[in-house]
Design an enzyme around this catalytic site. Sequence first.
Site, PDB file in Angstrom:
ATOM      1  N   ASN A 124      15.264 -52.918 -42.002  1.00 56.39           N
ATOM      2  CA  ASN A 124      15.805 -54.148 -41.442  1.00 56.39           C
ATOM      3  C   ASN A 124      17.312 -54.168 -41.740  1.00 56.39           C
ATOM      4  OD1 ASN A 124      16.095 -56.908 -40.586  1.00 56.39           O
ATOM      5  ND2 ASN A 124      13.930 -57.203 -41.077  1.00 56.39           N
ATOM      6  N   CYS A 157      12.629 -60.503 -43.570  1.00 56.61           N
ATOM      7  CA  CYS A 157      13.581 -61.382 -42.880  1.00 56.61           C
ATOM      8  C   CYS A 157      14.542 -62.015 -43.884  1.00 56.61           C
ATOM      9  CB  CYS A 157      12.852 -62.490 -42.122  1.00 56.61           C
ATOM     10  SG  CYS A 157      14.039 -63.656 -41.413  1.00 56.61           S
ATOM     11  N   ASN A 209       6.372 -58.266 -40.842  1.00 56.93           N
ATOM     12  CA  ASN A 209       7.784 -58.252 -41.245  1.00 56.93           C
ATOM     13  C   ASN A 209       7.931 -58.800 -42.662  1.00 56.93           C
ATOM     14  OD1 ASN A 209      10.502 -58.412 -41.499  1.00 56.93           O
ATOM     15  ND2 ASN A 209      10.858 -59.590 -39.629  1.00 56.93           N
ATOM     16  N   LYS A 237       9.906 -59.892 -30.762  1.00 57.11           N
ATOM     17  CA  LYS A 237      10.542 -60.706 -31.788  1.00 57.11           C
ATOM     18  C   LYS A 237       9.466 -61.103 -32.793  1.00 57.11           C
ATOM     19  CE  LYS A 237      13.550 -63.402 -33.853  1.00 57.11           C
ATOM     20  NZ  LYS A 237      14.594 -62.785 -34.718  1.00 57.11           N
ATOM     21  N   THR A 238       9.826 -61.166 -34.071  1.00 58.18           N
ATOM     22  CA  THR A 238       8.852 -61.566 -35.077  1.00 58.18           C
ATOM     23  C   THR A 238       8.337 -62.976 -34.778  1.00 58.18           C
ATOM     24  OG1 THR A 238       9.906 -60.191 -36.765  1.00 58.18           O
ATOM     25  CG2 THR A 238       8.478 -61.962 -37.545  1.00 58.18           C
ATOM     26  N   THR A 253      21.385 -53.109 -32.814  1.00 59.78           N
ATOM     27  CA  THR A 253      22.737 -53.552 -32.444  1.00 59.78           C
ATOM     28  C   THR A 253      23.242 -52.883 -31.165  1.00 59.78           C
ATOM     29  OG1 THR A 253      23.334 -54.078 -34.728  1.00 59.78           O
ATOM     30  CG2 THR A 253      25.144 -53.601 -33.223  1.00 59.78           C
TER      31      THR A 253
HETATM   32  C1  DHB Z   1      15.522 -62.591 -38.383  1.00 64.36           C
HETATM   33  C2  DHB Z   1      16.246 -61.561 -38.919  1.00 64.36           C
HETATM   34  C3  DHB Z   1      15.570 -60.495 -39.444  1.00 64.36           C
HETATM   35  O1  DHB Z   1      16.242 -59.440 -39.968  1.00 64.36           O
HETATM   36  C4  DHB Z   1      14.195 -60.458 -39.409  1.00 64.36           C
HETATM   37  O2  DHB Z   1      13.555 -59.423 -39.936  1.00 64.36           O
HETATM   38  C5  DHB Z   1      13.472 -61.496 -38.867  1.00 64.36           C
HETATM   39  C6  DHB Z   1      14.147 -62.570 -38.356  1.00 64.36           C
HETATM   40  C7  DHB Z   1      16.233 -63.741 -37.851  1.00 64.36           C
HETATM   41  O3  DHB Z   1      17.228 -64.163 -38.434  1.00 64.36           O
HETATM   42  O4  DHB Z   1      15.765 -64.297 -36.838  1.00 64.36           O
END
Ligand code: DHB
Length: 311
Positions: A194, A131, A128, A45-46, A271
């Site tokens: 993304n 987002c 990233n 996760k970012t 997804t």
């Molecule tokens: C989130 C969604 C994204 O597409 C991304 O690149 C980073 C974070 C999010 O909403 O958590």
Amino acid sequence: MVSTATQIGDFHFDNCLMNAAGVYCMTREELAEVDASAAGSFVTKTGTLAARAGNPEPRYVDTDLGSINSMGLPNQGFQYYLEYVTELQNQPGSKHHILSLVGLSPDETHTILKTVQASDYEGLVELNLSCPNVPGKPQIAYDFEMTTEILTEVFTYYTKPLGVKLPPYFDIVHFDQAAEVFNQFPLVFVNCINSIGNGLVIDDESVVIKPKQGFGGLGGDYVKPTALANVHAFYQRLKPSIQIIGTGGVRTGRDAFEHILCGASMVQIGTALQQEGPAIFERVTAELQAIMAEKGYETLEDFRGKLNYID
Ligand code: DHB
């Protein structure tokens, strides 16, 4: 013998399939599940400078054609993920991984990347730039000046292998301009795409997610043609040292095959992984291998980027 092995920069992966950031990657437990699956790698996760709770729920919903989300960057803080990938890096026989990062401001991004630069982690990092879900924060990669400024500063101190996660672009001129920006830097990869940002899904007379009055990023079947276009547009424009990770609308071996045909060296599942769980990697790998075998392809190099045009 059919192989789906691949390489990004100096890193070898036994399989080209892995999760997309945001799915099955919030905790060590989820990451360990992906690691134990048929996936060739995982991306975290970012991570931001401080841990975040994210937006109010419901914030992710599956639909007939994919998903919509406005998670708002919930994460454990980048140090949590940095510690985990460093720990795995030091285990003999471990797969290689990707650490996804971004700050909520350019200053935060530099603080995070300087910490990674000074750390023992030598693996891949994905910055990233795309987002779409933090209220008041536009996507960095839609601002080419800001993107150039951030990457210029990053490469004054960052010497480890770095790639960027990109949003979809929709205009040929934007493909040209974006590629011109990324070609100026020693990036190892770009990851396209993304989610398609700020879609709106309606059920009866209401939106289906709570944040941002229902606006959220689209994934799944909705986005595959846009993802393939972005993968191929960058494959056509980027210098050969910048590889492409293909993400968007991958649910079957055929989808993964198309991403590779467009130029992807690695393929991520978002997804469909959320909907099916990590067992999906075994199914999609088998489907991809069957297509390759039928066509007489033994490695991804046999067909990567070799999309046919109609003259
Ligand atoms: C989130 C969604 C994204 O597409 C991304 O690149 C980073 C974070 C999010 O909403 O958590």
